[in-house]
Design a protein around this motif. Sequence first.
Motif, PDB file in Angstrom:
ATOM      1  N   LYS A 115      42.872   6.719 -25.783  1.00 44.01           N
ATOM      2  CA  LYS A 115      42.475   7.770 -26.784  1.00 44.01           C
ATOM      3  C   LYS A 115      42.109   8.371 -25.793  1.00 44.01           C
ATOM      4  O   LYS A 115      41.714   9.797 -26.496  1.00 44.01           O
ATOM      5  CB  LYS A 115      41.865   7.390 -27.969  1.00 44.01           C
ATOM      6  CG  LYS A 115      43.275   6.346 -29.464  1.00 44.01           C
ATOM      7  CD  LYS A 115      41.750   6.027 -30.313  1.00 44.01           C
ATOM      8  CE  LYS A 115      43.393   5.471 -31.318  1.00 44.01           C
ATOM      9  NZ  LYS A 115      42.314   4.537 -32.470  1.00 44.01           N
ATOM     10  N   LYS A 116      40.789   7.713 -25.348  1.00 38.11           N
ATOM     11  CA  LYS A 116      40.013   8.466 -24.034  1.00 38.11           C
ATOM     12  C   LYS A 116      40.716   9.210 -23.057  1.00 38.11           C
ATOM     13  O   LYS A 116      40.311  10.453 -22.993  1.00 38.11           O
ATOM     14  CB  LYS A 116      38.709   7.186 -23.183  1.00 38.11           C
ATOM     15  CG  LYS A 116      38.210   7.052 -24.435  1.00 38.11           C
ATOM     16  CD  LYS A 116      37.496   5.616 -23.695  1.00 38.11           C
ATOM     17  CE  LYS A 116      36.255   4.967 -24.434  1.00 38.11           C
ATOM     18  NZ  LYS A 116      35.222   5.661 -25.525  1.00 38.11           N
ATOM     19  N   VAL A 118      43.703  10.701 -23.523  1.00 44.20           N
ATOM     20  CA  VAL A 118      44.006  12.306 -24.634  1.00 44.20           C
ATOM     21  C   VAL A 118      43.054  13.244 -24.515  1.00 44.20           C
ATOM     22  O   VAL A 118      43.475  14.509 -24.195  1.00 44.20           O
ATOM     23  CB  VAL A 118      44.796  11.732 -25.389  1.00 44.20           C
ATOM     24  CG1 VAL A 118      45.607  12.606 -26.246  1.00 44.20           C
ATOM     25  CG2 VAL A 118      46.231  10.497 -25.280  1.00 44.20           C
ATOM     26  N   THR A 119      41.077  12.527 -25.044  1.00 39.22           N
ATOM     27  CA  THR A 119      40.906  13.358 -25.423  1.00 39.22           C
ATOM     28  C   THR A 119      40.538  14.245 -24.612  1.00 39.22           C
ATOM     29  O   THR A 119      39.851  15.383 -24.410  1.00 39.22           O
ATOM     30  CB  THR A 119      39.851  12.907 -26.259  1.00 39.22           C
ATOM     31  OG1 THR A 119      40.324  11.965 -27.595  1.00 39.22           O
ATOM     32  CG2 THR A 119      38.743  13.135 -25.951  1.00 39.22           C
ATOM     33  N   TYR A 120      40.455  13.491 -23.083  1.00 38.43           N
ATOM     34  CA  TYR A 120      39.912  14.109 -21.902  1.00 38.43           C
ATOM     35  C   TYR A 120      40.743  14.863 -21.253  1.00 38.43           C
ATOM     36  O   TYR A 120      40.181  16.137 -20.481  1.00 38.43           O
ATOM     37  CB  TYR A 120      39.232  12.777 -21.000  1.00 38.43           C
ATOM     38  CG  TYR A 120      38.268  12.410 -21.412  1.00 38.43           C
ATOM     39  CD1 TYR A 120      37.112  12.746 -22.864  1.00 38.43           C
ATOM     40  CD2 TYR A 120      38.219  10.959 -21.223  1.00 38.43           C
ATOM     41  CE1 TYR A 120      36.134  12.257 -22.683  1.00 38.43           C
ATOM     42  CE2 TYR A 120      37.373  10.013 -21.751  1.00 38.43           C
ATOM     43  CZ  TYR A 120      35.554  10.392 -22.942  1.00 38.43           C
ATOM     44  OH  TYR A 120      34.587  10.152 -23.016  1.00 38.43           O
ATOM     45  N   LYS A 121      41.893  14.580 -21.667  1.00 38.15           N
ATOM     46  CA  LYS A 121      43.191  15.129 -20.451  1.00 38.15           C
ATOM     47  C   LYS A 121      43.252  16.561 -21.234  1.00 38.15           C
ATOM     48  O   LYS A 121      43.788  18.169 -21.279  1.00 38.15           O
ATOM     49  CB  LYS A 121      44.117  14.808 -20.654  1.00 38.15           C
ATOM     50  CG  LYS A 121      45.586  15.771 -20.687  1.00 38.15           C
ATOM     51  CD  LYS A 121      46.894  14.982 -20.973  1.00 38.15           C
ATOM     52  CE  LYS A 121      46.440  16.141 -22.618  1.00 38.15           C
ATOM     53  NZ  LYS A 121      47.818  15.218 -22.735  1.00 38.15           N
ATOM     54  N   ASP A 122      43.039  16.944 -22.718  1.00 35.89           N
ATOM     55  CA  ASP A 122      42.829  17.879 -23.824  1.00 35.89           C
ATOM     56  C   ASP A 122      41.257  18.821 -23.162  1.00 35.89           C
ATOM     57  O   ASP A 122      41.350  19.837 -23.079  1.00 35.89           O
ATOM     58  CB  ASP A 122      42.350  17.676 -25.458  1.00 35.89           C
ATOM     59  CG  ASP A 122      43.576  16.716 -25.771  1.00 35.89           C
ATOM     60  OD1 ASP A 122      44.815  17.188 -25.512  1.00 35.89           O
ATOM     61  OD2 ASP A 122      44.162  16.386 -26.752  1.00 35.89           O
ATOM     62  N   ILE A 123      40.432  18.738 -23.283  1.00 41.01           N
ATOM     63  CA  ILE A 123      39.252  18.887 -23.283  1.00 41.01           C
ATOM     64  C   ILE A 123      39.618  19.685 -21.197  1.00 41.01           C
ATOM     65  O   ILE A 123      38.809  21.445 -21.222  1.00 41.01           O
ATOM     66  CB  ILE A 123      37.803  18.072 -22.933  1.00 41.01           C
ATOM     67  CG1 ILE A 123      37.465  17.559 -24.438  1.00 41.01           C
ATOM     68  CG2 ILE A 123      36.656  18.725 -22.279  1.00 41.01           C
ATOM     69  CD1 ILE A 123      36.755  16.372 -24.225  1.00 41.01           C
ATOM     70  N   SER A 147      32.599  17.211 -23.657  1.00 41.64           N
ATOM     71  CA  SER A 147      32.901  15.765 -24.100  1.00 41.64           C
ATOM     72  C   SER A 147      31.689  14.867 -24.915  1.00 41.64           C
ATOM     73  O   SER A 147      31.699  13.601 -24.818  1.00 41.64           O
ATOM     74  CB  SER A 147      33.074  15.309 -22.392  1.00 41.64           C
ATOM     75  OG  SER A 147      34.276  14.980 -21.417  1.00 41.64           O
TER      76      SER A 147
END
Length: 212
Positions: A115-116, A118-123, A147
């Motif tokens: 989940k982290k 995927v989130t950081y990839k989007d950011i 972030s």
Amino acid sequence: MDVSEVMEFILLKPAEYVIVASTFNPNETASFILTIYSKMEIFGYENSQEHKHEPHKKYEEVDVEQLQILLNENILKGDLKFGGFSIDACRSMVALMDTSITGRLNSEEFVRLWKKVVTYKDIFYQTDVSQTGKLSLSELRNAIRASGMKVGDDMLNLMALRYGASSGHMTLESFICLILLLECVNKIFQKLSDGNMMYLQKSEWLYISMYT
């Protein structure tokens, strides 16, 4: 960036389940990547004429090599023009998320890491306004803020020096490793400090430094 990527963590009673992937519009064809992780032993089958109901491999724990394959095949989806996630980067990710200290990620640790990532990839892609596939220093500052963290200019320059390329720009792989480490050391400080200072014995310092 794939905006239709979905990850779910659910609790199901023992039974037989059918998962049907579909497109938004009727009569469309598309490719899907479906990955299932389970705490218990499961048997999965593809219900098509091309497969003979052979069970798919299940992951009770994920080691460094498996993580590298999963990240490159699912997060980058075969786009390895920047080399993909290296084995060293995956080793760092496992160490940062391996709270059970086994050298592998159990299902909960893996889901939390995924989940982290995927989130950081989007950011990363949202703040890469230059669309170069790398973050400049100003873009990196914006990405760190997005972030939920904030660092001073001296620390930002140090991060670019440590994790950036020779140009100082930062790849997706380096950015994810950096943010995971920054998040981890902040949590360690909050846990072991009085809010202002932290005192560690030499053995404690070495232990934390060697496996984070």
